[in-house]
Design a protein around this motif. Structure first.
Motif, short mmCIF file in Angstrom:
data_model
loop_
_atom_site.label_atom_id
_atom_site.label_comp_id
_atom_site.label_asym_id
_atom_site.label_seq_id
_atom_site.Cartn_x
_atom_site.Cartn_y
_atom_site.Cartn_z
N LYS A 199 0.84 -1.20 0.00
CA LYS A 199 0.00 0.00 0.00
C LYS A 199 0.88 1.26 0.00
CE LYS A 199 -3.83 2.14 2.46
NZ LYS A 199 -4.71 2.07 3.62
N ARG A 200 1.90 1.28 0.84
CA ARG A 200 2.81 2.43 0.88
C ARG A 200 3.52 2.61 -0.46
NH1 ARG A 200 4.30 0.51 6.04
NH2 ARG A 200 6.11 -0.48 5.09
N ASP A 201 4.01 1.50 -1.04
CA ASP A 201 4.68 1.58 -2.34
C ASP A 201 3.76 2.12 -3.42
OD1 ASP A 201 6.98 0.60 -1.20
OD2 ASP A 201 6.73 -1.45 -1.96
N THR A 202 2.51 1.64 -3.42
CA THR A 202 1.55 2.10 -4.41
C THR A 202 1.29 3.59 -4.26
OG1 THR A 202 0.51 -0.07 -4.39
CG2 THR A 202 -0.76 1.72 -5.34
N GLU A 203 1.07 4.04 -3.02
CA GLU A 203 0.81 5.46 -2.79
C GLU A 203 2.03 6.30 -3.17
OE1 GLU A 203 -0.52 5.93 1.21
OE2 GLU A 203 -2.40 4.89 0.84
N PHE A 204 3.21 5.80 -2.89
CA PHE A 204 4.42 6.52 -3.24
C PHE A 204 4.56 6.65 -4.76
CE2 PHE A 204 9.01 6.50 -4.23
CZ PHE A 204 9.37 7.68 -3.60
N ARG A 205 4.29 5.56 -5.49
CA ARG A 205 4.37 5.60 -6.95
C ARG A 205 3.35 6.57 -7.54
NH1 ARG A 205 4.84 -0.71 -7.09
NH2 ARG A 205 7.09 -0.94 -6.94
N HIS A 207 2.06 9.14 -6.05
CA HIS A 207 2.53 10.48 -5.70
C HIS A 207 3.61 10.94 -6.68
CE1 HIS A 207 3.49 13.85 -3.06
NE2 HIS A 207 4.76 13.54 -3.22
N LYS A 208 4.59 10.07 -6.96
CA LYS A 208 5.67 10.41 -7.90
C LYS A 208 5.13 10.66 -9.30
CE LYS A 208 9.90 10.14 -6.45
NZ LYS A 208 10.76 11.29 -6.42
N LEU A 209 4.20 9.82 -9.74
CA LEU A 209 3.62 10.00 -11.08
C LEU A 209 2.86 11.31 -11.18
CD1 LEU A 209 2.38 6.37 -11.82
CD2 LEU A 209 4.22 7.61 -12.98
N LYS A 210 2.14 11.67 -10.12
CA LYS A 210 1.42 12.94 -10.13
C LYS A 210 2.38 14.11 -10.18
CE LYS A 210 -2.89 11.51 -7.93
NZ LYS A 210 -3.77 11.67 -6.77
N LEU A 211 3.47 14.02 -9.45
CA LEU A 211 4.47 15.08 -9.48
C LEU A 211 5.11 15.18 -10.86
CD1 LEU A 211 6.32 14.74 -6.04
CD2 LEU A 211 4.79 16.56 -6.77
N ALA A 212 5.40 14.02 -11.48
CA ALA A 212 6.01 14.02 -12.80
C ALA A 212 5.05 14.57 -13.85
CB ALA A 212 6.44 12.60 -13.18
N LYS A 213 3.79 14.31 -13.68
CA LYS A 213 2.77 14.78 -14.63
C LYS A 213 2.47 16.27 -14.43
CE LYS A 213 -0.56 13.41 -17.50
NZ LYS A 213 -0.43 12.65 -18.70
N SER A 216 11.87 16.68 -4.16
CA SER A 216 11.56 16.78 -5.58
C SER A 216 12.80 17.00 -6.43
CB SER A 216 10.54 17.89 -5.82
OG SER A 216 11.09 19.12 -5.39
N ASN A 217 13.87 17.48 -5.80
CA ASN A 217 15.09 17.72 -6.59
C ASN A 217 16.07 16.58 -6.37
OD1 ASN A 217 15.66 18.27 -3.97
ND2 ASN A 217 16.69 20.21 -4.34
N ASN A 218 16.64 16.10 -7.43
CA ASN A 218 17.62 15.04 -7.37
C ASN A 218 19.00 15.62 -7.61
OD1 ASN A 218 15.65 13.13 -6.95
ND2 ASN A 218 15.33 12.79 -9.13
N ASN A 219 19.42 16.49 -6.71
CA ASN A 219 20.71 17.15 -6.86
C ASN A 219 21.84 16.26 -6.35
OD1 ASN A 219 19.51 19.41 -7.89
ND2 ASN A 219 19.35 20.44 -5.92
N HIS A 220 23.03 16.72 -6.62
CA HIS A 220 24.23 16.04 -6.15
C HIS A 220 24.28 16.09 -4.62
CE1 HIS A 220 28.43 14.93 -5.84
NE2 HIS A 220 28.64 16.02 -5.13
#
Length: 163
Positions: free
Chosen positions: A46-52, A54-60, A76-80
């Motif tokens: 359930k947590r994995d599904t909600e996380f995915r 959430h990520k898809l909504k952010l990407a969209k 949200s930022n994948n910085n160094h």
């Protein structure tokens, strides 16, 4: 007379693994552990599904739901990632020779390397020194060889003397 010549008192012991009560306890414990594992797996899915989601909504570019039952903390930022953050002094930065990227700096570096090359003395290796290079022998330069390394020398009347 049970065929093995002795008392058979195992069935009366409380710790006997073949007792009905003990087998039932083990069965209940195994069922409880299986239910617990199943619940943990379902919660994880359930947590994995909600996380995915959430990520898809952010990407969209959509705004994620604020009514999610699980709070998701993501960056949200994948910085160094700076592993040396907070360290103010590095030993290699303390040298007086700061990097000079100008043409004059390159010329100075080149001249300095040439001067260092001239200063270095050439080492002459003689045949005697070559014998004592790493891994050549067991005796170093200036050390007397042990008795078992040297060859026997005959002296006088058949007496062998080790040197």
């Amino acid at each position: 007379m049970g065929g093995h010549g002795g008392l058979n008192i195992l069935p009366q012991k409380s710790w006997n693994v073949y007792n009905f009560d003990n087998r039932e306890k083990v069965k209940k414990d195994e069922e409880a552990a299986a239910k617990e594992d199943q619940i943990k797996r379902e919660q994880s899915r359930k947590r994995d599904t909600e996380f995915r989601i959430h990520k898809l909504k952010l990407a969209k570019g959509l705004q994620p739901d604020t009514t999610d039952s699980v709070s998701i903390t993501t960056e949200s930022n994948n910085n160094h990632i700076n592993l040396f953050q907070g360290i103010k002094v590095f030993p290699f930065l303390l040298s007086e020779n700061k990097e000079d990227d100008s043409e004059e700096g390159f010329k100075r570096k080149k001249l300095k390397k040439q001067e260092e090359g001239k200063k270095k003395e050439k080492v002459v290796v003689s045949a005697e020194d070559d014998k004592y290079r790493l891994g050549y022998g067991i005796v170093g330069k200036g050390v007397k060889a042990p008795w078992y390394v040297s060859l026997p020398v005959k002296e006088g009347m058949g007496v062998v003397v080790w040197m």
